[in-house]
Enzyme design. Sequence first.
Site, PDB file in Angstrom:
ATOM      1  CB  CYS A 116     -14.264 -25.668 -18.735  1.00 21.39           C
ATOM      2  SG  CYS A 116     -12.992 -26.939 -18.905  1.00 21.39           S
ATOM      3  CG  HIS A 219     -16.417 -27.654 -15.066  1.00 21.68           C
ATOM      4  ND1 HIS A 219     -17.172 -27.481 -16.206  1.00 21.68           N
ATOM      5  CD2 HIS A 219     -15.228 -28.130 -15.467  1.00 21.68           C
ATOM      6  CE1 HIS A 219     -16.459 -27.849 -17.261  1.00 21.68           C
ATOM      7  NE2 HIS A 219     -15.276 -28.254 -16.837  1.00 21.68           N
ATOM      8  CD  GLU A 221     -20.345 -26.330 -15.039  1.00 27.16           C
ATOM      9  OE1 GLU A 221     -19.706 -25.337 -14.638  1.00 27.16           O
ATOM     10  OE2 GLU A 221     -19.830 -27.248 -15.714  1.00 27.16           O
TER      11      GLU A 221
END
Length: 251
Positions: A116, A219, A221
């Site tokens: 990001c 994202h 994660e």
Amino acid sequence: MKKPIIGISGSMIVDQDSDIFAGYHRAYTNDDYIKSVSRAGGVPVMLPIVDNVDEITAQVELLDGLIMMGGHDVDPVLYGEEPNNKLGFIYPRRDAFDVALIKAAVDKKLPILGICRGHQILNVAFGGSLYQDLSEIPGCNLAHVQKNFCHEPIHNIKVIPTSKLAQLIGEEMRVNSFHHLAVKDIAPDFVATAFSNDQVIEAIEYAKDDQYIVGVQFHPEMMSANCEKAQNIFNGLIEEASKYKEASHGK
Ligand code: MN
């Protein structure tokens, strides 16, 4: 062989809840980055924002791989633009830290993953530019700032088949999306490797030599606990970091 050490670039949160410590600054990284690195077999290390370039270089000396974390908008002064009225909170001290960290990591040829903001500032650090808001992009009409749970995907991306990213996630993926900035002019030596269906650049990678530098606009994660493709993005970095470790100090 010992596990590779993966640095995660830090951010800063200002305490606003507490009566006693209001205004207190706390250095942090998000926990899901840490867990994603651990699951991939790396050792996560938090890198707090510091101002001295010698300290930043010394932080990088400890590492076998680097993750540039998401967060604040990037200051447009870094690519020669005035701020437009849609720009969000910027944190120039973090920008300076991130750019110095990237430069030190590139000097050492460390594998790098940007997520990001991390993906955006990689592009800027290498001489590219950003859209300060998605409203600047003609035809951009998908929900890039989603209103569903952050671990759930919202839009599709198509991945260039020959890219490093395609080896990790294939040629198509549904991803989450929490960005109102995007890559505009791609940095020299980089290529765009994934696009949303409304043609927003969703991933970039370094194409000049074999150094592993990958940026993703979404994202992984936040998705990786329950999404194999998202976890593969971390596995890919840790694999490269293991090779780097072996080549550089063989322990
Ligand atoms: Mn998006």
